[in-house]
Design an enzyme around this catalytic site. Structure first.
Site, PDB file in Angstrom:
ATOM      1  N   CYS A 169      -5.746  -1.803  11.843  1.00 15.13           N
ATOM      2  CA  CYS A 169      -4.674  -1.079  12.522  1.00 15.13           C
ATOM      3  C   CYS A 169      -5.218  -0.114  13.564  1.00 15.13           C
ATOM      4  O   CYS A 169      -4.464   0.500  14.309  1.00 15.13           O
ATOM      5  CB  CYS A 169      -3.828  -0.328  11.496  1.00 15.13           C
ATOM      6  SG  CYS A 169      -2.943  -1.434  10.391  1.00 15.13           S
ATOM      7  N   ASN A 224      -8.350   1.842   2.291  1.00 15.66           N
ATOM      8  CA  ASN A 224      -8.494   0.536   2.926  1.00 15.66           C
ATOM      9  C   ASN A 224      -9.798   0.370   3.695  1.00 15.66           C
ATOM     10  O   ASN A 224     -10.160  -0.743   4.064  1.00 15.66           O
ATOM     11  CB  ASN A 224      -7.315   0.272   3.866  1.00 15.66           C
ATOM     12  CG  ASN A 224      -7.184   1.332   4.948  1.00 15.66           C
ATOM     13  OD1 ASN A 224      -7.152   2.523   4.658  1.00 15.66           O
ATOM     14  ND2 ASN A 224      -7.112   0.917   6.193  1.00 15.66           N
ATOM     15  N   GLY A 228       3.533  -3.799   4.348  1.00 15.91           N
ATOM     16  CA  GLY A 228       3.133  -2.466   3.919  1.00 15.91           C
ATOM     17  C   GLY A 228       3.659  -1.358   4.800  1.00 15.91           C
ATOM     18  O   GLY A 228       4.044  -0.285   4.319  1.00 15.91           O
ATOM     19  N   THR A 229       3.700  -1.588   6.106  1.00 17.30           N
ATOM     20  CA  THR A 229       4.171  -0.541   7.016  1.00 17.30           C
ATOM     21  C   THR A 229       5.627  -0.197   6.759  1.00 17.30           C
ATOM     22  O   THR A 229       5.996   0.981   6.667  1.00 17.30           O
ATOM     23  CB  THR A 229       3.972  -0.974   8.481  1.00 17.30           C
ATOM     24  OG1 THR A 229       2.573  -1.075   8.755  1.00 17.30           O
ATOM     25  CG2 THR A 229       4.598   0.029   9.436  1.00 17.30           C
ATOM     26  N   GLY A 276       2.222  -8.536   1.459  1.00 19.17           N
ATOM     27  CA  GLY A 276       1.959  -9.895   1.016  1.00 19.17           C
ATOM     28  C   GLY A 276       0.701 -10.509   1.598  1.00 19.17           C
ATOM     29  O   GLY A 276      -0.056 -11.183   0.903  1.00 19.17           O
ATOM     30  N   HIS A 277       0.451 -10.272   2.890  1.00 18.40           N
ATOM     31  CA  HIS A 277      -0.655 -10.991   3.531  1.00 18.40           C
ATOM     32  C   HIS A 277      -2.029 -10.478   3.119  1.00 18.40           C
ATOM     33  O   HIS A 277      -3.042 -11.093   3.439  1.00 18.40           O
ATOM     34  CB  HIS A 277      -0.497 -10.987   5.056  1.00 18.40           C
ATOM     35  CG  HIS A 277      -0.847  -9.687   5.723  1.00 18.40           C
ATOM     36  ND1 HIS A 277      -2.039  -9.497   6.390  1.00 18.40           N
ATOM     37  CD2 HIS A 277      -0.156  -8.534   5.838  1.00 18.40           C
ATOM     38  CE1 HIS A 277      -2.058  -8.266   6.887  1.00 18.40           C
ATOM     39  NE2 HIS A 277      -0.934  -7.672   6.572  1.00 18.40           N
TER      40      HIS A 277
END
Length: 380
Positions: free
Chosen positions: A326, A149, A69-70, A198-199
């Protein structure tokens, strides 16, 4: 232990591991190689791209595999803004992931852009009237996440995209937390750029997807061999690509079957009612009550310390977090909650329960019992 921190990372799906294991062992070739192992790797990569494109309802040439995502957010925001600078203005909400906010900060500090911030209300939904005033013909790109999130609030992406496109700006959405709970094809239909990780959906860490419409131009952040149409140079990773493609397929199957749809409302109703019955004001749900995904439930507990709640929940067999992974290690209160108007002391009491559609119903019930028992023990 019951794992309730899927918004930070989800457990890898067995179906994904079964599919990618050969690509990490026997079929390990480089997709750019001309021998048979290379051809096998390329076929795997091509299959993955076709599957992801199908899930998003876009053309295969608009799908790029990333490290997560980053990277997807950075490529969309920085690459999109630099390719379409106009008046050198970028717009985001105040509650974006750091991958977007820091990308905007980079554009401001290094490339002279102005970063405009759209405020949110107490439920975390952006102020569309303020957005309309902030998005004008000087704006290069607008970036607002589909789902927050930390609190799970769903943003009005369709309406925002209309504002951005009317002004001639590109529209990007970070859909990392939307995957698995929302129709990604509908989201992709409204935006120019969309990023996934993905994770978060049971694929491998270090895997992700960027959808970039063929109608927009993006400057690459990585330069090298010109893989993936030159937008994302670097040896392609078929295992990561296949893993995220399979995970997206499974997400769609579970969503269409309605698996886990009741879990979020159940946790909110049961925890709120049982704690309010003990004493008014013991709990407050954060985020919008209706416009939210089912997989993220966040509370603040005014008469407790959030860290103490987390420690006690782990002792009772529940693993969860206070907010974004994060921001782990930071002693600052949640930037999302403070942007929503929460006082710092109250924001420090936040607890986030996040889970996948594959979580078992009895586990959700046990988690509710553990949260109620924990808070009751701490305020007794």
């Amino acid at each position: 232990m019951i794992y309730m921190d899927a918004a930070s990372t989800a457990p890898p799906r067995q179906e994904v591991l079964d599919l990618v294991t050969p690509l990490l062992t026997s079929n390990f070739g480089n997709p750019a190689s001309l021998h048979e192992l290379g051809h096998q790797a390329k076929r795997a990569n091509d299959w993955a791209r076709a599957q992801v494109a199908s899930q998003l309802g876009v053309d295969e040439t608009e799908i790029y595999f990333t490290s997560g995502g980053t990277e997807g957010d950075n490529t969309a925001v920085i690459g999109g803004a630099l390719a379409n600078p106009r008046g050198k203005v970028v717009v985001s909400s105040t509650v974006e992931h750091p991958a977007v906010l820091e990308a905007c900060a980079y554009l401001a500090s290094v490339h002279g852009f102005t970063h405009r911030l759209i405020p949110v209300d107490e439920s975390g939904i952006i102020d569309l009237r303020a957005a309309k005033d902030l998005i004008d013909d000087q704006v290069a790109l607008v970036s607002v996440m589909s789902v927050n999130n930390e609190v799970g609030t769903i943003q009005p992406i369709k309406e925002l995209s209309e504002l951005a496109h009317a002004a001639g700006a590109l529209m990007h959405t970070d859909a990392v937390q939307a995957a698995g709970w929302m129709d990604l094809a509908e989201l992709a239909n409204h935006v120019d750029l969309l990023s996934l990780s993905g994770h978060k959906i049971g694929a491998l860490k270090g895997s992700g997807v960027l959808y970039a419409s063929n109608q927009c131009t993006i400057l690459p952040l990585l330069h090298g061999g010109g893989q993936q149409g030159g937008l994302r140079s670097g040896t392609e990773n078929p295992a990561a690509a296949v893993g995220v493609a399979r995970a997206l397929q499974l997400c769609t199957e579970q969503r269409q079957a309605g698996a886990g749809d009741s879990y979020g409302p159940y946790l909110i109703d049961r925890i709120s009612k049982e704690l309010e019955a003990v004493a008014p004001g013991l709990v407050k749900v954060t985020g919008h009550r209706e416009e939210r995904i089912g997989g993220i439930v966040s509370f603040v507990f005014p008469r407790t310390a959030g860290e103490t709640v987390l420690i006690e929940l782990e002792r009772r067999g529940v693993l969860c977090s206070s907010g974004s992974a994060c921001s782990a290690g930071s002693t600052d209160p949640s930037a999302v909650l403070t942007a929503m108007g929460y006082e710092e002391q109250l924001a420090h009491t936040a607890v986030r329960l996040s889970f996948t559609r594959g979580t078992k119903e009895n586990e959700i019930s046990q988690v509710a019992s553990a949260v109620v028992a924990t808070v009751k023990s701490l305020v007794a």
